[in-house]
Design a protein around this motif. Sequence first.
Motif, PDB file in Angstrom:
ATOM      1  N   TRP A   7    -164.949 -19.685   2.032  1.00 18.14           N
ATOM      2  CA  TRP A   7    -165.253 -18.995   3.285  1.00 18.14           C
ATOM      3  C   TRP A   7    -163.973 -18.536   3.979  1.00 18.14           C
ATOM      4  N   GLN A   8    -162.963 -19.390   3.990  1.00 20.97           N
ATOM      5  CA  GLN A   8    -161.703 -19.010   4.627  1.00 20.97           C
ATOM      6  C   GLN A   8    -161.075 -17.819   3.912  1.00 20.97           C
ATOM      7  N   TRP A   9    -161.092 -17.828   2.609  1.00 20.31           N
ATOM      8  CA  TRP A   9    -160.524 -16.697   1.868  1.00 20.31           C
ATOM      9  C   TRP A   9    -161.267 -15.408   2.202  1.00 20.31           C
ATOM     10  N   GLN A  10    -162.558 -15.504   2.339  1.00 15.87           N
ATOM     11  CA  GLN A  10    -163.374 -14.315   2.591  1.00 15.87           C
ATOM     12  C   GLN A  10    -163.262 -13.828   4.034  1.00 15.87           C
ATOM     13  N   ALA A  11    -163.354 -14.754   4.965  1.00 15.45           N
ATOM     14  CA  ALA A  11    -163.480 -14.385   6.376  1.00 15.45           C
ATOM     15  C   ALA A  11    -162.176 -14.444   7.161  1.00 15.45           C
ATOM     16  N   LYS A  12    -161.384 -15.474   6.940  1.00 10.84           N
ATOM     17  CA  LYS A  12    -160.163 -15.662   7.722  1.00 10.84           C
ATOM     18  C   LYS A  12    -159.049 -16.234   6.845  1.00 10.84           C
ATOM     19  N   PRO A  13    -158.548 -15.413   5.908  1.00  7.15           N
ATOM     20  CA  PRO A  13    -157.527 -15.921   4.982  1.00  7.15           C
ATOM     21  C   PRO A  13    -156.274 -16.440   5.683  1.00  7.15           C
ATOM     22  N   GLU A  14    -156.010 -15.932   6.899  1.00  6.80           N
ATOM     23  CA  GLU A  14    -154.818 -16.392   7.611  1.00  6.80           C
ATOM     24  C   GLU A  14    -154.941 -17.849   8.051  1.00  6.80           C
ATOM     25  N   LEU A  15    -156.151 -18.401   8.023  1.00  5.01           N
ATOM     26  CA  LEU A  15    -156.362 -19.790   8.405  1.00  5.01           C
ATOM     27  C   LEU A  15    -156.188 -20.767   7.245  1.00  5.01           C
ATOM     28  N   TRP A  16    -156.159 -20.238   6.021  1.00  7.18           N
ATOM     29  CA  TRP A  16    -156.126 -21.127   4.858  1.00  7.18           C
ATOM     30  C   TRP A  16    -154.791 -21.844   4.758  1.00  7.18           C
ATOM     31  N   GLU A  17    -154.871 -23.150   4.618  1.00  5.08           N
ATOM     32  CA  GLU A  17    -153.680 -23.968   4.429  1.00  5.08           C
ATOM     33  C   GLU A  17    -153.878 -24.863   3.213  1.00  5.08           C
ATOM     34  N   PRO A  18    -153.283 -24.510   2.072  1.00  3.39           N
ATOM     35  CA  PRO A  18    -153.405 -25.378   0.895  1.00  3.39           C
ATOM     36  C   PRO A  18    -152.766 -26.730   1.180  1.00  3.39           C
ATOM     37  N   ILE A  19    -153.226 -27.744   0.496  1.00  2.64           N
ATOM     38  CA  ILE A  19    -152.739 -29.104   0.729  1.00  2.64           C
ATOM     39  C   ILE A  19    -151.564 -29.389  -0.214  1.00  2.64           C
TER      40      ILE A  19
ATOM     41  N   ILE B  73    -145.154 -32.377   1.707  1.00  2.00           N
ATOM     42  CA  ILE B  73    -144.016 -31.927   2.502  1.00  2.00           C
ATOM     43  C   ILE B  73    -143.027 -33.083   2.604  1.00  2.00           C
ATOM     44  N   ALA B  74    -141.803 -32.824   2.171  1.00  2.00           N
ATOM     45  CA  ALA B  74    -140.748 -33.836   2.279  1.00  2.00           C
ATOM     46  C   ALA B  74    -139.892 -33.512   3.495  1.00  2.00           C
ATOM     47  N   GLU B  75    -139.991 -34.366   4.504  1.00  2.25           N
ATOM     48  CA  GLU B  75    -139.225 -34.131   5.718  1.00  2.25           C
ATOM     49  C   GLU B  75    -137.740 -34.374   5.466  1.00  2.25           C
ATOM     50  N   GLN B  76    -136.921 -33.468   6.006  1.00  2.00           N
ATOM     51  CA  GLN B  76    -135.470 -33.549   5.836  1.00  2.00           C
ATOM     52  C   GLN B  76    -134.811 -33.971   7.144  1.00  2.00           C
TER      53      GLN B  76
ATOM     54  N   ASP C 204    -137.753 -28.581   6.007  1.00  2.00           N
ATOM     55  CA  ASP C 204    -138.537 -29.467   5.145  1.00  2.00           C
ATOM     56  C   ASP C 204    -138.778 -28.813   3.789  1.00  2.00           C
ATOM     57  N   LEU C 205    -138.915 -29.643   2.768  1.00  4.65           N
ATOM     58  CA  LEU C 205    -139.146 -29.141   1.417  1.00  4.65           C
ATOM     59  C   LEU C 205    -140.635 -29.201   1.089  1.00  4.65           C
ATOM     60  N   VAL C 206    -141.151 -28.095   0.561  1.00  2.00           N
ATOM     61  CA  VAL C 206    -142.554 -28.007   0.165  1.00  2.00           C
ATOM     62  C   VAL C 206    -142.666 -28.294  -1.323  1.00  2.00           C
ATOM     63  N   ASP C 207    -143.656 -29.075  -1.700  1.00  3.09           N
ATOM     64  CA  ASP C 207    -143.849 -29.434  -3.109  1.00  3.09           C
ATOM     65  C   ASP C 207    -145.316 -29.248  -3.485  1.00  3.09           C
ATOM     66  N   ALA C 208    -145.604 -28.191  -4.236  1.00  2.00           N
ATOM     67  CA  ALA C 208    -146.977 -27.889  -4.656  1.00  2.00           C
ATOM     68  C   ALA C 208    -147.230 -28.266  -6.117  1.00  2.00           C
TER      69      ALA C 208
ATOM     70  N   GLU D 148    -139.036 -23.318  -3.465  1.00  2.00           N
ATOM     71  CA  GLU D 148    -139.153 -21.856  -3.491  1.00  2.00           C
ATOM     72  C   GLU D 148    -140.449 -21.416  -4.167  1.00  2.00           C
ATOM     73  N   LEU D 149    -140.768 -22.009  -5.303  1.00  2.00           N
ATOM     74  CA  LEU D 149    -142.004 -21.663  -6.006  1.00  2.00           C
ATOM     75  C   LEU D 149    -143.225 -22.061  -5.179  1.00  2.00           C
ATOM     76  N   SER D 150    -143.152 -23.227  -4.557  1.00  2.00           N
ATOM     77  CA  SER D 150    -144.286 -23.722  -3.775  1.00  2.00           C
ATOM     78  C   SER D 150    -144.587 -22.805  -2.596  1.00  2.00           C
ATOM     79  N   ARG D 151    -143.555 -22.322  -1.944  1.00  2.00           N
ATOM     80  CA  ARG D 151    -143.747 -21.445  -0.789  1.00  2.00           C
ATOM     81  C   ARG D 151    -144.350 -20.099  -1.193  1.00  2.00           C
ATOM     82  N   ALA D 152    -144.190 -19.728  -2.449  1.00  2.00           N
ATOM     83  CA  ALA D 152    -144.735 -18.449  -2.924  1.00  2.00           C
ATOM     84  C   ALA D 152    -146.220 -18.542  -3.250  1.00  2.00           C
ATOM     85  N   VAL D 153    -146.712 -19.762  -3.457  1.00  2.00           N
ATOM     86  CA  VAL D 153    -148.081 -19.939  -3.952  1.00  2.00           C
ATOM     87  C   VAL D 153    -149.126 -19.399  -2.989  1.00  2.00           C
TER      88      VAL D 153
END
Length: 201
Positions: free
Chosen positions: A103-115, A118-121, A127-131, A182-187
């Motif tokens: 539903w988020q992808w269809q209606a409000k993609p800007e709200l989607w937050e993949p899980i 996050i490694a706090e620095q 912070d470093l993102v790890d997907a 870098e790769l994770s942020r691109a996902v």
Amino acid sequence: MEYPQYDPQSEHLPLSDEELSTLDDMLGRLPNEDAMNIEALDGYLAGLLLSPQPLQTLAGATWLPPVWGGDGAGEGEHHPFVSGKQKKRVQLLVLRHLRAIAWQWQAKPELWEPIFSIAEQDEGEEDLVDAEVWALGFMAAVELAPAAWAALFADAQTGPLLAPIAQLGSEGDKLSDGERDELSRAVLDKVLQLWALRSST
């Protein structure tokens, strides 16, 4: 054993943080090393929704058991749930999270937050993102229909969009923290581009 089917018209209320934590905890407590955590599950569901094989045509018995590492059908294996009620609760939470993503992808993609992890620095450092775990879940969905996915990975348009996910899912442990970040942020953007392409066909 019967499993629910994915219904694109079903409830799309996103799981609360508490419900996501509950689902993660329920999966983590199962006596099965192959049960997914919430990050892997999130990636797995995204992969199912992007699969060339429409999810509503796929039997629930095909795609649901991998979430909890299988139903113990093999020799020496045991059913992972202590009760039918526990299993139903997990299934309902998984289905609702799946529907909420769609539903988020269809209606409000800007709200989607993949899980992602996050490694706090230290203060002043980003912070470093790890997907990686998310990508491993996504690739588990790919493995359900490898022949169908092969064309997308080979395609000049969709191949580059899938590349970061494939690299994280296959070489994540070989990457530096910076490369993984870098790769994770691109996902996120690339997944939404894949969805837009799928929706336009």
